[in-house]
Design a protein around this motif. Structure first.
Motif, PDB file in Angstrom:
ATOM      1  N   SER A 182       0.531  31.406 -20.496  1.00 58.36           N
ATOM      2  CA  SER A 182       1.831  31.735 -19.916  1.00 58.36           C
ATOM      3  C   SER A 182       1.732  31.924 -18.407  1.00 58.36           C
ATOM      4  O   SER A 182       0.668  32.183 -17.853  1.00 58.36           O
ATOM      5  CB  SER A 182       2.386  32.995 -20.577  1.00 58.36           C
ATOM      6  N   CYS A 217       6.439  35.696 -17.646  1.00 57.22           N
ATOM      7  CA  CYS A 217       5.919  35.642 -19.003  1.00 57.22           C
ATOM      8  C   CYS A 217       4.447  36.051 -19.053  1.00 57.22           C
ATOM      9  O   CYS A 217       3.998  36.678 -20.014  1.00 57.22           O
ATOM     10  CB  CYS A 217       6.101  34.235 -19.554  1.00 57.22           C
ATOM     11  N   ALA A 237       9.837  32.437 -20.020  1.00 57.68           N
ATOM     12  CA  ALA A 237       9.787  33.839 -20.429  1.00 57.68           C
ATOM     13  C   ALA A 237      10.715  34.097 -21.605  1.00 57.68           C
ATOM     14  O   ALA A 237      10.336  34.752 -22.582  1.00 57.68           O
ATOM     15  CB  ALA A 237      10.143  34.745 -19.255  1.00 57.68           C
TER      16      ALA A 237
END
Length: 264
Positions: free
Chosen positions: A188, A192, A233
């Motif tokens: 990520s 995120c 996210a």
């Protein structure tokens, strides 16, 4: 590459601040000076993604005259998460006991790091929080504030955790906790990435402590925030939240306790 003299002295400090950079030449010297003034015993690792504006070369200049400063050059821009993972790996291999995330743009005040370090012995991670009593944000437009607050409220609800600023990027990890996070599996980025690592800390059973900070919008350079980071996210947090709730439901149905930690 890292200066061999600096590598030999890396464990002279137990604290390393990891600062990822991409086109931060205007801000870098100031933030490093503020940081080493506020916490003189800390070391700094600048992780530069081959910035076109010469940030990496400036980082080398700073490191050449201060053995507390280290530089990790990466071939190309590969995202905030990847830069931090590379920096964390560098720190763990050299035995640092406390590893700090901090932006290069001045949004995170180095002068507040001392308070965060004081709390670390009682937690696995200390998060500099904008959204606890005493925390504040300066100079953000209303829509940016709404996006951040809304994202944090949604993440907290979706994941079922008692952390108010899951997306905050000013934080300190205990080295022993960071080793447990399986960093090689982190894919990520952006907001995120911060949520991902906070959740991984929670899943180790470690405490996350939130310390109020004042977050200030950058005065120079460009924000790296974009729509793709927000979409990533939203999608990942929703997926993780559904998985966590599914495991809890399975645990309830089976009368036992399902493990919280399972692939992402």
């Amino acid at each position: 590459m890292t200066n061999p003299r600096q590598s030999a002295n890396s464990t002279a400090s137990s604290v390393l601040v990891v600062i990822p950079t991409f086109n931060e030449r205007e801000n870098l010297r100031t933030i490093v000076r503020r940081l080493t003034t506020a916490v003189p015993t800390t070391h700094v690792l600048i992780v530069d993604d081959n910035s076109p504006d010469g940030t990496g070369a400036l980082a080398d200049e700073i490191a050449a005259v201060d053995e507390r400063i280290h530089v990790l050059h990466r071939a190309a821009k590969a995202g905030l998460g990847a830069a931090y993972v590379a920096g964390f790996d560098w720190a763990l291999r050299r035995g640092y006991e406390a590893i700090v995330e901090m932006d290069a743009d001045g949004s995170h005040a180095p002068e507040q790091l001392t308070t965060m370090l004081e709390v670390l012995p009682r937690a696995g991670m200390v998060l500099g929080s904008r959204y606890v009593p005493g925390g504040t944000v300066l100079n953000w437009p209303w829509y940016r504030s709404l996006l951040s607050r809304g994202g944090n409220v949604y993440s907290k609800w979706a994941l079922g955790v008692a952390i108010n600023d899951l997306t905050g990027g000013f934080r300190v990890y205990r080295g022993e906790v960071l080793r447990e996070l399986e960093l090689h599996t982190v894919a990520s980025q952006g907001y995120c990435f911060q949520v991902d690592l906070a959740m991984r800390v929670v899943e180790t059973g470690s405490t996350v402590a939130e310390v109020p900070i004042t977050f200030v919008e950058r005065e120079s350079g460009e924000s790296k925030m974009n729509g793709s980071i927000v979409r990533e996210a939203l999608l990942r947090v929703t997926k993780w939240g559904l998985r966590r709730r599914g495991r809890r439901l399975l645990a309830w149905l089976s009368g036992g306790r399902a493990p919280l930690r399972r692939g992402r």
